[in-house]
Design a protein around this motif. Structure first.
Motif, PDB file in Angstrom:
ATOM      1  N   ASP A  31       0.813  -1.210   0.000  1.00 40.77           N
ATOM      2  CA  ASP A  31       0.000   0.000   0.000  1.00 40.77           C
ATOM      3  C   ASP A  31       0.852   1.268   0.000  1.00 40.77           C
ATOM      4  OD1 ASP A  31       0.895  -0.224   2.608  1.00 40.77           O
ATOM      5  OD2 ASP A  31      -1.092  -0.526   3.470  1.00 40.77           O
ATOM      6  N   THR A  32       2.154   1.085  -0.142  1.00 43.66           N
ATOM      7  CA  THR A  32       3.042   2.240  -0.332  1.00 43.66           C
ATOM      8  C   THR A  32       2.621   3.055  -1.552  1.00 43.66           C
ATOM      9  OG1 THR A  32       4.504   0.724  -1.528  1.00 43.66           O
ATOM     10  CG2 THR A  32       5.074   1.219   0.760  1.00 43.66           C
ATOM     11  N   VAL A  33       2.006   2.393  -2.523  1.00 44.72           N
ATOM     12  CA  VAL A  33       1.598   3.053  -3.762  1.00 44.72           C
ATOM     13  C   VAL A  33       0.472   4.056  -3.534  1.00 44.72           C
ATOM     14  CG1 VAL A  33       2.322   1.106  -5.161  1.00 44.72           C
ATOM     15  CG2 VAL A  33      -0.032   1.222  -4.348  1.00 44.72           C
ATOM     16  N   LEU A  34      -0.110   4.073  -2.334  1.00 49.02           N
ATOM     17  CA  LEU A  34      -1.190   5.013  -2.030  1.00 49.02           C
ATOM     18  C   LEU A  34      -0.665   6.309  -1.415  1.00 49.02           C
ATOM     19  CD1 LEU A  34      -3.846   2.530  -0.563  1.00 49.02           C
ATOM     20  CD2 LEU A  34      -3.435   3.191  -2.946  1.00 49.02           C
TER      21      LEU A  34
ATOM     22  N   TYR B 168       5.946  -4.022  -5.389  1.00 46.57           N
ATOM     23  CA  TYR B 168       5.933  -2.555  -5.291  1.00 46.57           C
ATOM     24  C   TYR B 168       5.927  -1.924  -6.679  1.00 46.57           C
ATOM     25  CZ  TYR B 168       7.441  -3.446  -0.467  1.00 46.57           C
ATOM     26  OH  TYR B 168       7.533  -3.897   0.836  1.00 46.57           O
ATOM     27  N   TYR B 169       6.758  -2.455  -7.548  1.00 48.00           N
ATOM     28  CA  TYR B 169       6.934  -1.869  -8.876  1.00 48.00           C
ATOM     29  C   TYR B 169       5.786  -2.236  -9.803  1.00 48.00           C
ATOM     30  CZ  TYR B 169      11.510  -0.504  -7.246  1.00 48.00           C
ATOM     31  OH  TYR B 169      12.517   0.094  -6.535  1.00 48.00           O
ATOM     32  N   LEU B 170       5.358  -3.485  -9.774  1.00 48.66           N
ATOM     33  CA  LEU B 170       4.262  -3.905 -10.644  1.00 48.66           C
ATOM     34  C   LEU B 170       2.946  -3.259 -10.228  1.00 48.66           C
ATOM     35  CD1 LEU B 170       5.273  -7.643 -10.938  1.00 48.66           C
ATOM     36  CD2 LEU B 170       5.264  -5.986 -12.809  1.00 48.66           C
ATOM     37  N   THR B 171       2.693  -3.158  -8.928  1.00 47.20           N
ATOM     38  CA  THR B 171       1.477  -2.487  -8.465  1.00 47.20           C
ATOM     39  C   THR B 171       1.500  -1.020  -8.878  1.00 47.20           C
ATOM     40  OG1 THR B 171       1.397  -4.002  -6.568  1.00 47.20           O
ATOM     41  CG2 THR B 171       0.016  -2.035  -6.465  1.00 47.20           C
ATOM     42  N   SER B 172       2.662  -0.396  -8.784  1.00 51.85           N
ATOM     43  CA  SER B 172       2.788   0.998  -9.221  1.00 51.85           C
ATOM     44  C   SER B 172       2.500   1.129 -10.714  1.00 51.85           C
ATOM     45  CB  SER B 172       4.197   1.518  -8.921  1.00 51.85           C
ATOM     46  OG  SER B 172       4.454   1.521  -7.543  1.00 51.85           O
ATOM     47  N   LEU B 173       3.036   0.212 -11.513  1.00 60.02           N
ATOM     48  CA  LEU B 173       2.817   0.279 -12.960  1.00 60.02           C
ATOM     49  C   LEU B 173       1.346   0.098 -13.305  1.00 60.02           C
ATOM     50  CD1 LEU B 173       5.957  -1.683 -14.209  1.00 60.02           C
ATOM     51  CD2 LEU B 173       5.533   0.781 -14.440  1.00 60.02           C
TER      52      LEU B 173
END
Length: 364
Positions: free
Chosen positions: A124-127, A182-187
């Motif tokens: 959930d860092t992407v939030l 982290y990276y795929l969720t961000s993408l």
């Protein structure tokens, strides 16, 4: 209005401290119980958290006060703990990955649906304001039509700092399953869902040596690929690349770059919640920093659960998104093993943008 949402934490390793700190700052979530294989550790944590009780895993699952089980166990135990919680009628918020295999992840979501409970998942860092500010720039058309992106994370290996790094080199570990989410969720947030992948994976060494702690000098077996590269095709037409590695020392590449036909973005570390977004538009003299314009300010691990509680549903850190990312990772490894392009079996809607939300608002 009811009281705060009650959480029971299973697994009190290093990452648990960050969740405990966030929940302590929030009035919407409280820690009711904790459990760990080390009962003494559980007792120590419970003593430091007002109102928390140290229980066995079975006791925590049966406790009527616990509404959501926070699953912070090692990856190999994620599915078993999730199923136990769901069988007890509790929602689950888990660390990444959702499970070791797509079939296991799908079974978790199916069981949760049948039981009428919620599954949410890290990362959930992407939030936070870093990824979400970049997302807003993409959504607002500042870089024009998104065409491409690159994501890079490299390290010489966690055995250099972690006193018990074995799980990083067991199924569910490796650089792809450890850092790839982290990276795929961000993408997915930035460019939308992934429809197909082509991957190449390698394993540099059969063993690693622990460098620190009481087990320093001990050798551990490497059971997973330690360098994974991939090409990702997004539903909207953009193409991105990813590199994750335990076989490199350092890189000068930004964590994520996004390119459109009218501009490019440098996106900060998706393992963090904030960070500077930089923009270079067509005709500019160079890069310039962009003020935060979206995301949860001052947030931390666990904000995805708070987001879901506020939404009354899976929210932006949904199990469906975690399953899609798991599918992308498993497909990258299958692509490498089989030497072919692999189409994903899952699809997911791009999560809604997080409006710029001060800590005083989300912590209420």
């Amino acid at each position: 209005m009811g009281g705060p949402h009650s959480v029971g934490i299973v697994g009190l390793g290093v990452i648990s401290r960050q969740y405990l700190d966030l929940f302590a700052a929030s009035s919407s979530v409280r820690v009711a119980a904790v459990a760990d294989l080390d009962s003494e550790r559980a007792a120590q944590v419970a003593a430091a958290v007002p109102g928390a009780r140290a229980l066995s895993v079975n006791e925590l699952m049966a406790d009527p006060e616990v509404e959501t089980v926070l699953n912070l166990t090692v990856p190999a135990a994620h599915a078993d703990i999730a199923h136990a919680a769901i069988a007890a009628g509790k929602s689950v918020h888990g660390e990444k990955p959702l499970a070791l295999h797509v079939a296991d992840g799908r079974a978790i979501l199916d069981a949760a649906s049948a039981a009428g409970v919620r599954v949410t998942s890290a990362p959930d860092t992407v939030l936070g304001t870093g990824i979400q500010t970049a997302r807003r720039l993409v959504d607002d058309g500042v870089i024009g039509r998104p065409m491409a992106a690159s994501a890079t994370w490299v390290s010489p290996g966690h055995e250099l700092w972690h006193p018990a790094p074995g799980f990083y080199y067991a199924p569910g570990g490796g650089p792809l399953f450890d850092m790839g989410p982290y990276y795929l969720t961000s993408l997915v947030h930035l460019l939308g869902p992934i429809v197909a992948v082509t991957g190449a994976a390698r394993r540099a060494r059969a063993e690693r040596t622990i460098a620190t702690g009481p087990r320093a000098g001990e050798r551990i077996e490497v059971e997973v690929d330690t360098h994974v590269s991939g090409l990702l095709e997004h539903a909207g037409g953009a193409v991105s690349t990813i590199v994750t590695s335990f076989d490199a020392v350092a890189t000068t590449s930004p964590p994520i770059e996004v390119h459109g036909d009218r501009g490019s973005l440098v996106v900060p570390d998706p393992n963090m919640f904030d960070g500077e977004v930089r923009l270079n538009e067509l005709g500019d003299d160079g890069w310039r920093a962009v003020l935060a314009s979206a995301g949860y300010e001052g947030s931390g691990r666990g904000i995805g659960l708070i987001d879901a509680v506020a939404a009354g549903g899976p929210g932006r850190a949904s199990g469906a998104l975690a399953l899609h990312v798991l599918d992308a990772m498993e497909s990258l490894l299958r692509s490498s093993a089989e030497g072919r392009r692999v189409t994903l079996d899952t699809a997911v809607e791009r999560p809604p943008l997080v409006p710029l939300t001060p800590a005083a608002q989300w912590s209420r």
